[in-house]
Structures are given as C-alpha cells and as structure tokens.
Design an enzyme around this catalytic site. Structure first.
Site, PDB file in Angstrom:
ATOM      1  N   CYS A 181      37.568  10.816  66.687  1.00  0.00           N
ATOM      2  CA  CYS A 181      37.472  12.264  66.887  1.00  0.00           C
ATOM      3  C   CYS A 181      38.822  12.904  66.580  1.00  0.00           C
ATOM      4  O   CYS A 181      39.834  12.547  67.190  1.00  0.00           O
ATOM      5  CB  CYS A 181      37.067  12.563  68.339  1.00  0.00           C
ATOM      6  SG  CYS A 181      37.140  14.313  68.727  1.00  0.00           S
TER       7      CYS A 181
ATOM      8  N   ASN B 188      35.600   3.443  65.098  1.00  0.00           N
ATOM      9  CA  ASN B 188      34.380   3.108  65.845  1.00  0.00           C
ATOM     10  C   ASN B 188      34.197   1.603  65.848  1.00  0.00           C
ATOM     11  O   ASN B 188      34.723   0.897  65.000  1.00  0.00           O
ATOM     12  CB  ASN B 188      33.166   3.690  65.128  1.00  0.00           C
ATOM     13  CG  ASN B 188      33.005   5.171  65.357  1.00  0.00           C
ATOM     14  OD1 ASN B 188      33.801   5.955  64.897  1.00  0.00           O
ATOM     15  ND2 ASN B 188      31.980   5.537  66.085  1.00  0.00           N
TER      16      ASN B 188
HETATM   17  N1  COA Z   1      28.467  26.047  61.889  1.00  0.00           N
HETATM   18  C1  COA Z   1      29.146  26.824  61.026  1.00  0.00           C
HETATM   19  N2  COA Z   1      30.031  27.742  61.396  1.00  0.00           N
HETATM   20  C2  COA Z   1      30.217  27.906  62.707  1.00  0.00           C
HETATM   21  C3  COA Z   1      29.551  27.133  63.664  1.00  0.00           C
HETATM   22  C4  COA Z   1      28.639  26.165  63.211  1.00  0.00           C
HETATM   23  N3  COA Z   1      27.978  25.379  64.039  1.00  0.00           N
HETATM   24  N4  COA Z   1      29.945  27.521  64.885  1.00  0.00           N
HETATM   25  C5  COA Z   1      30.846  28.486  64.728  1.00  0.00           C
HETATM   26  N5  COA Z   1      31.016  28.713  63.402  1.00  0.00           N
HETATM   27  C6  COA Z   1      31.923  29.674  62.762  1.00  0.00           C
HETATM   28  C7  COA Z   1      31.651  31.087  63.190  1.00  0.00           C
HETATM   29  O1  COA Z   1      30.674  31.656  62.342  1.00  0.00           O
HETATM   30  C8  COA Z   1      33.002  31.730  63.012  1.00  0.00           C
HETATM   31  O2  COA Z   1      33.241  31.961  61.651  1.00  0.00           O
HETATM   32  P1  COA Z   1      34.209  33.147  61.136  1.00  0.00           P
HETATM   33  O3  COA Z   1      35.579  32.815  61.645  1.00  0.00           O
HETATM   34  O4  COA Z   1      34.093  33.068  59.656  1.00  0.00           O
HETATM   35  O5  COA Z   1      33.640  34.374  61.766  1.00  0.00           O
HETATM   36  C9  COA Z   1      33.957  30.611  63.423  1.00  0.00           C
HETATM   37  O6  COA Z   1      33.239  29.396  63.221  1.00  0.00           O
HETATM   38  C10 COA Z   1      34.404  30.712  64.858  1.00  0.00           C
HETATM   39  O7  COA Z   1      33.252  30.806  65.695  1.00  0.00           O
HETATM   40  P2  COA Z   1      33.315  30.631  67.274  1.00  0.00           P
HETATM   41  O8  COA Z   1      31.954  30.873  67.830  1.00  0.00           O
HETATM   42  O9  COA Z   1      34.482  31.440  67.805  1.00  0.00           O
HETATM   43  O10 COA Z   1      33.542  29.098  67.441  1.00  0.00           O
HETATM   44  P3  COA Z   1      34.882  28.285  67.646  1.00  0.00           P
HETATM   45  O11 COA Z   1      35.878  28.603  66.582  1.00  0.00           O
HETATM   46  O12 COA Z   1      35.284  28.379  69.065  1.00  0.00           O
HETATM   47  O13 COA Z   1      34.325  26.827  67.350  1.00  0.00           O
HETATM   48  C11 COA Z   1      32.864  24.969  67.475  1.00  0.00           C
HETATM   49  C12 COA Z   1      33.404  26.204  68.172  1.00  0.00           C
HETATM   50  C13 COA Z   1      32.136  24.092  68.479  1.00  0.00           C
HETATM   51  C14 COA Z   1      31.882  25.397  66.397  1.00  0.00           C
HETATM   52  C15 COA Z   1      34.024  24.250  66.828  1.00  0.00           C
HETATM   53  O14 COA Z   1      35.018  24.005  67.777  1.00  0.00           O
HETATM   54  C16 COA Z   1      33.615  22.949  66.194  1.00  0.00           C
HETATM   55  O15 COA Z   1      32.844  22.911  65.246  1.00  0.00           O
HETATM   56  N6  COA Z   1      34.203  21.834  66.670  1.00  0.00           N
HETATM   57  C17 COA Z   1      33.977  20.553  66.060  1.00  0.00           C
HETATM   58  C18 COA Z   1      33.703  19.542  67.081  1.00  0.00           C
HETATM   59  C19 COA Z   1      33.454  18.227  66.442  1.00  0.00           C
HETATM   60  O16 COA Z   1      32.599  18.059  65.585  1.00  0.00           O
HETATM   61  N7  COA Z   1      34.256  17.232  66.857  1.00  0.00           N
HETATM   62  C20 COA Z   1      34.137  15.921  66.422  1.00  0.00           C
HETATM   63  C21 COA Z   1      32.894  15.239  66.888  1.00  0.00           C
HETATM   64  S1  COA Z   1      32.812  14.869  68.582  1.00  0.00           S
HETATM   65 ZN    ZN Z   2      32.979   8.484  68.246  1.00  0.00          ZN
END
Ligand code: COA
Ligand code: ZN
Length: 306
Positions: free
Chosen positions: A236, A245
C-alpha cells in the site's frame, strides 16, 4: 484434502506501488494469462482516484478489454460511491470495499475517519442494492505501522458491523506484514465463532518473512480463501514500510505439496511469474519461480576424475 480458493491481486495490490507505469496492454495480457491458471477470483484493478493511485488510472479500459473466463470472478477495489458507480459501469463481478481498522492508516490511505468510511461504504452497499456481491477488506487488521497493536476486539467490532450490512465476504488484511501465526490462528478462530455466514479471505504481506507461516496457521484453523500476488509484488503506497504481498506461486506450491487442492495450474502460473521481471523492469521476491518446483530434478553434477 481441502479445497483452497485463491484470489490473484498482482494487477491491483501488486502494481499499485510500482514506480513506473505499466502499459495497459501488458496488464491485460497478464490478466488474460492469469485467467487460464484456475484462479477462483482475480482482483483486476481499483476504481480509486487516479490522483491517489496513478498506476490504475486505466481501470475502465482494463476491465473493458480483458477476456473473462467463465468460473473466474473479476473483482475490483472500490473506496467510495464514485468508485462503485465506475465499477458498476464496468460490470465487475464483485466489489471489494476497503477501510482500515486503524484510524491513522484510514486517514492516510482514504483521507477519511473510520466513521466517515463507514458512512461512505454504507452508501455504497445501499447503491449496489444486492446487484453485485460485496466483499470488505479490513486493512491493518493485524497491526498498524503508525499505531502499533490493533486490538482483536476492534477487528471483531468492524467485522460484525459489516456482517450486519449483509456483505458476502470480509478480507482480513495484514497490510504491512505484522501478523504472526499464533495471532492469525487466534483472530481467525474468534472471527469464525462470532461472525458466522461470512466468507473470510486472508490477505498477507511477506514484509517480515511470515507470509507462508501465516497461510499455514490459517489453514490449520479452517480458512480456505487467500489473496496472493504473482512474484510477491505489492504494498500500500499509504502505509510506511509496506512491501510485497504473499507470493501466490510460492503459497500454491506449498499447499499443492501438502496435498491440498488449489485448482491452480502451477506450471502455467510459474511461466507468468518468470516473465514478470520483464513486465515490471526489476527482479521480484518470489522464490519457486527461481528455484523450480520440489519435483523438478536436476542431473547429478559430474564427479571430478579421480
Ligand atoms: N474515482 C475517480 N475519481 C475520484 C474517486 C473515485 N473513486 N473518488 C474521488 N475522486 C476524485 C474526485 O472527483 C475529485 O476530483 P477533482 O479534484 O478533479 O474534483 C478528487 O478525486 C478528490 O475527491 P474527494 O472526494 O475530495 O476525495 P479525496 O481526494 O479525499 O480521495 C479517495 C478519497 C478514497 C478517493 C482517495 O483517497 C483514494 O482513491 N485513495 C486510494 C486508496 C487506495 O487505493 N489505497 C491503496 C489500496 S488499500
Ligand atoms: Zn495488501
């Protein structure tokens, strides 16, 4: 002989920490190869924010272009409602929701408190409304690299909350390889006892070399579902010190040798594992692909002339 079910996560958990973008065609070719190996499930990609995980920004295209083999479930990681809408559009067979049992890791990974994640994932479950089976991955269930110990009671509490929502499965994830076999056996016995009718999957990382021992401990307490990553890739990006993994082919090789039925065509899988360094551009941790199976025999070295 126990039937063991494997979920291959290399193109999601495996690739998400890789520094160099892996071309979409390479991802599709690898998934199509994995589909021929006998997996129960393949975690194809994740519908997270492309800014958070740029490697998987091609999720739609990958889901649209892979060849789906009947009998294999194609699952995707879903962090929020936006992700669920994208996953529905792509006709994923299962949605793998994610949140962390540790508050600190949840904030780092998903930018939400656990209660915010709960509210968001509850919305996802309502939106899906039984159309697609749901699994929830509980990250850092065996320890958090920032908080340390994660109490068993906390894992149980979150498992029970999600079971109450009617999800099909829960993945108990050792995100940074902190689990040890005794802890694994204790937690899984507790969860099976107190959270019935849930398909549990174990998700281990081999960060401290305990991956295979943890698989064995799990099998000994009746667990039959595992995530693994080809070559042992993965980690991660939002968990300090995260690394590989548990290696799929090493675990499958061990379970096969013990007489369990993994349903996997190991020779085909090893061919894919041996090509993996070319795909990612570096060596990978898996061992059996390098050493060969225990049944591979070698010619005796010729004796020096007396
Ligand atoms: N798919 C595509 N875009 C997404 C999205 C999704 N699921 N969720 C949020 N976004 C976009 C929003 O549209 C926004 O876009 P903009 O800046 O162009 O307007 C931007 O991301 C921010 O959105 P927000 O709701 O404020 O989310 P965030 O920035 O707090 O992000 C997550 C939240 C969960 C989407 C983000 O932290 C994430 O994807 N994390 C990845 C976690 C992961 O996969 N980790 C490894 C595996 S465990
Ligand atoms: Zn994992």
């Amino acid at each position: 002989m126990t039937r063991i079910f494997f979920n291959e996560v290399v193109t999601r958990d495996g690739f998400q920490i890789e520094p160099n973008f892996i071309p979409t065609d390479e991802k599709i070719a690898l998934i199509d190869g994995l589909s021929e190996c006998g997996y129960a499930k393949i975690e194809v990609t994740s519908f997270t924010s492309p800014k958070a995980i740029p490697m998987l920004r091609d999720a739609e295209e990958v889901m649209g272009r892979i060849t789906r083999v009947p009998g294999v479930e194609y699952t995707v990681l879903v962090p929020n409602l936006r992700g669920a809408e994208r996953a529905m559009e792509s006709r994923a067979d299962e949605f793998n929701l994610v949140m962390s049992v540790s508050e600190t890791h949840n904030l780092a990974n998903l930018r939400m408190t656990r209660e915010q994640s709960w509210a968001s994932l509850t919305d996802v479950v309502r939106y899906v409304d039984g159309r697609t089976p749901i699994n929830v991955s509980l990250s850092t269930s065996f320890g958090c690299p920032m908080e340390g110990d994660v109490p068993q009671a906390e894992v149980l509490r979150w498992a029970q909350r999600f079971a109450g929502l009617g999800v099909r499965g829960l993945s108990i994830c050792d995100t940074t390889g902190m689990a040890h076999p005794k802890q694994v056996a204790q937690l899984m016995e507790t969860l099976q006892q107190h959270v019935p009718h849930i398909e549990f999957t174990l998700h281990f990382h081999n960060t401290r070399g305990m991956g295979l021992a943890n698989v064995l401990a799990s099998v000994q307490v009746g667990m039959t579902r595992f995530d693994g990553s080809l070559g042992g890739l993965g980690g991660c990006p939002y968990a300090p010190g995260a690394s590989g993994n548990m290696c799929s082919e090493d675990a499958i090789h061990m379970l096969d040798a013990m007489g369990h039925d993994t349903g996997i065509h190991l020779d085909k899988l090893l061919q894919l594992a041996r090509r993996l360094p070319q795909v990612v551009g570096h060596d990978v941790p898996g061992q059996v692909a390098k050493a060969g199976r225990i049944t591979d025999l070698h010619p005796a070295p010729s004796c020096p002339a007396a």
